[in-house]
Scaffold this motif. Sequence first.
Motif, short mmCIF file in Angstrom:
data_model
loop_
_atom_site.label_atom_id
_atom_site.label_comp_id
_atom_site.label_asym_id
_atom_site.label_seq_id
_atom_site.Cartn_x
_atom_site.Cartn_y
_atom_site.Cartn_z
N THR A 373 0.83 -1.20 0.00
CA THR A 373 0.00 0.00 0.00
C THR A 373 0.87 1.25 0.00
N VAL A 374 0.20 2.40 -0.05
CA VAL A 374 0.90 3.68 0.01
C VAL A 374 1.66 3.81 1.33
N THR A 375 1.08 3.34 2.42
CA THR A 375 1.77 3.39 3.72
C THR A 375 3.04 2.55 3.69
N ASP A 376 2.98 1.37 3.06
CA ASP A 376 4.17 0.54 2.94
C ASP A 376 5.26 1.25 2.15
N ALA A 377 4.85 1.94 1.06
CA ALA A 377 5.82 2.68 0.26
C ALA A 377 6.43 3.81 1.08
N ALA A 378 5.61 4.50 1.88
CA ALA A 378 6.12 5.60 2.70
C ALA A 378 7.13 5.10 3.72
N LEU A 379 6.91 3.91 4.25
CA LEU A 379 7.85 3.33 5.22
C LEU A 379 9.18 3.00 4.55
N VAL A 380 9.12 2.42 3.35
CA VAL A 380 10.34 2.07 2.62
C VAL A 380 11.14 3.32 2.25
N GLU A 418 13.15 0.67 -4.03
CA GLU A 418 13.05 2.09 -3.68
C GLU A 418 12.41 2.89 -4.81
N ASP A 419 12.81 2.60 -6.05
CA ASP A 419 12.20 3.30 -7.19
C ASP A 419 10.72 2.95 -7.31
N ALA A 420 10.38 1.69 -7.05
CA ALA A 420 8.98 1.28 -7.10
C ALA A 420 8.17 1.98 -6.02
N ALA A 421 8.74 2.10 -4.82
CA ALA A 421 8.05 2.80 -3.73
C ALA A 421 7.83 4.27 -4.09
N ALA A 422 8.83 4.89 -4.70
CA ALA A 422 8.70 6.28 -5.12
C ALA A 422 7.63 6.42 -6.20
N ALA A 423 7.56 5.44 -7.12
CA ALA A 423 6.55 5.46 -8.17
C ALA A 423 5.15 5.34 -7.58
N ILE A 424 5.00 4.51 -6.56
CA ILE A 424 3.70 4.37 -5.89
C ILE A 424 3.27 5.71 -5.30
N MET A 425 4.21 6.36 -4.62
CA MET A 425 3.88 7.63 -3.99
C MET A 425 3.57 8.71 -5.03
N GLU A 426 4.33 8.72 -6.12
CA GLU A 426 4.10 9.71 -7.18
C GLU A 426 2.74 9.51 -7.83
N LEU A 427 2.37 8.25 -8.05
CA LEU A 427 1.07 7.98 -8.70
C LEU A 427 -0.08 8.33 -7.77
N ALA A 428 0.06 8.01 -6.49
CA ALA A 428 -0.98 8.39 -5.52
C ALA A 428 -1.13 9.90 -5.48
N THR A 429 -0.01 10.61 -5.52
CA THR A 429 -0.04 12.07 -5.53
C THR A 429 -0.76 12.60 -6.75
N GLU A 430 -0.49 12.00 -7.91
CA GLU A 430 -1.14 12.45 -9.14
C GLU A 430 -2.64 12.21 -9.10
N HIS A 431 -3.07 11.08 -8.55
CA HIS A 431 -4.51 10.84 -8.40
C HIS A 431 -5.15 11.94 -7.56
N MET A 432 -4.48 12.32 -6.49
CA MET A 432 -5.02 13.35 -5.61
C MET A 432 -5.06 14.70 -6.30
N VAL A 433 -4.04 15.00 -7.06
CA VAL A 433 -3.98 16.27 -7.79
C VAL A 433 -5.13 16.34 -8.80
N GLN A 434 -5.40 15.25 -9.50
CA GLN A 434 -6.48 15.25 -10.48
C GLN A 434 -7.84 15.44 -9.81
N ALA A 435 -8.02 14.87 -8.62
CA ALA A 435 -9.26 15.09 -7.88
C ALA A 435 -9.42 16.56 -7.51
N ILE A 436 -8.31 17.19 -7.14
CA ILE A 436 -8.34 18.62 -6.82
C ILE A 436 -8.65 19.44 -8.07
N MET A 437 -8.08 19.05 -9.20
CA MET A 437 -8.37 19.75 -10.46
C MET A 437 -9.87 19.72 -10.77
N ASP A 438 -10.50 18.58 -10.50
CA ASP A 438 -11.92 18.45 -10.80
C ASP A 438 -12.76 19.46 -10.02
#
Length: 689
Positions: A373-380, A418-438
């Motif tokens: 999950t995103v929490t697992d990525a944040a821990l890594v 580590e790169d995969a964890a960063a990608a998870i966090m970046e994608l979660a961030t982008e989802h949130m940004v798109q919701a804000i755009m809406d």
Amino acid sequence: MGLRFAVDTGGTFTDLVVAAENGVLTMHKASTTPADPVAGVIDSLRLAAESVSETLADYLGRGEMLVHGTTHAINAIVTGATARTAFLTTEGHPDTLVFREGGRMEPFNFTIPYTEPYIPKALTFEVPERITVTGKIKKPLDETAVIAILDKLKVENVEAIGVCCLWSIVNPAHELAIGRLIEKHLPGVPYTLSHRINPSLREYRRASSTVIDASLKPVMGAYMRGLDQRLKEAGFNGRVLVVTSQGGVMDAEQVAETPVHLINSGPSMAPVAAFAYGAGAEAETLIVGDTGGTTFDVSLVRKGRIPRSRETWLGQPFRSHMTGMPSVDVKSIGAGGGSIAWVDAGGLLHVGPKSAGAVPGPVCYRRGGTRPTVTDAALVLGFLDADFFLGGKMSLDRDGAFEAIRRDVAEPIGKSVEDAAAAIMELATEHMVQAIMDITVNQGIDPTAAAFVAGGGAAGLNCVAIGRRLGCRRVVVPETGAGLSASGALISDLKSHYQAMFHTRSDEFDHAGLNAVLTQLEAQCTDFAKGPGAGASAVAIDWSTEARYVDQAWEIEVPLKNSRIEGDGDLDVFVGDFHATHQDIFAVSDPGAPVETVSWNAEIRCRIGSAEPGRLAPKSGSSLLASRRVRFMNAGWHEVEVHRFEALPEGAGIAGPAIIESDFTSIVIDPGARAVRDRSGSLIIDIIQ
């Protein structure tokens, strides 16, 4: 004054904020128990009692008020746990819930099946009666036919009834008569009459809110009774209030009679808290993000007001059902700390919308979760301290999180963990940004001129990244941000909303007719203030109307400066405000065109608590904790200082890269950002774009 409690039940954690007799706040988190949400409420209260070395009974015995935000209503709808409900409507109009308003998300995508009506046709019954638009009875109510229908409902084991007759908002005589027949022939079966719950013009919205409300009455009545009983058994004898979708609170007994108001219960409080804590943002518009374990909720504060909408959907627009009730305008997506990262058959990474929730939770929680999950990525990535989660009450499994990301994400996409964890966090961030755009760009709001207020336990993980991506200059993290909705509930007003339909035009305005309607609405507000609002420290009424240009399809809500429109001067002010609001929303207006009104609204606010947000007790000693290695999304690994949020003195500044931790959240200060604690205790983060 005794203790005041505010509890927000989320998908993963139950947040509790307590205001002591001296006004000092404390925060607590307990795991949500999906099968029994009240257990999570009691668990959070037990943690609070233990923190001051008291028994639960003694602690709750000092309680004066408990405010509860709950997702139980929306969960009942989503899981199909609502009551078996019948729909009674005017003869010749059985398809109101089928036809709805005709909209589609993708008009030419015929692979998507048409949404089933909220009440099936088998439980829809036509009542012989007809009232015209003027309120004249064209066809009298056939009571014999109604009694025959009720006999069928008894055989069908119907548990609730929604009644929506044509033009009952002009003349409710037939709906009232049907209500009396239900009470006589089906005693004990709850029912909802459309002219009472939602006296609005649009037939589908009125019918939809009616049947949704009726379907929730048995389940929410049982929930509220169970909550009240278990709190009393635990030792609480104070007032129990529940958060509503309108951004206020109501007594539990009252809201159980109108449970449609509970559908957006929890998320509606975040902008209330953001408005109270957001002075340091120095922005006219606040974008409010509430990041929990399961969802990311976005709302706004504009020019000191919290926007509301009647187009609240129970899922995707046009593919779900509309509540038709005024509600704080909230956009929710499946993105939070518990959102599951997965790779599809084509090798594409996804984050959410499925969540690990409270059960089994992220892998690092050691509760049986197996999917990253995103929490697992944040821990890594080092955003979280494995030994200091929830202030050290919970130890996280970094090795388990690392292995889950390696197995399910890193290897399938050919990246390091580590790169995969960063990608998870970046994608979660982008989802949130798109919701804000809406909720911003699509409504003509420039996010670069706004400030981002971050709330929720997972907010700090990427709030600076979200702010930078939006182009915001400033991010605000309230000191109670990890329980943003709960802290908003603690300072919210007791509210009730009243509405009446009255159609008139600015070029032939009916002053006397309108003012008679406004007088009636004010009388309802006064009765509320003398009843549930008795003893309030302050009382105010907010007035608004839903108006449009003549023959325009849709109306907009326009705040009123006065409680009456007495003469041409008052009318000119109202018309000018309408044109300005239309320009603000749609970037176009027609000042020379007449305006027509559809309905008028009065919302009474009774102040029952403190108007000022409280402060957490400061921690003594140095704010500087041990340093640790952190992988920032766009800046690689850094050895950074870790600071204790509660111990930061007012005015203390911290330059990124850094981590600021509290018992309930970890705030990542990216390189190039600078954080300062302001007078309210909030963390003000300036971003260098």
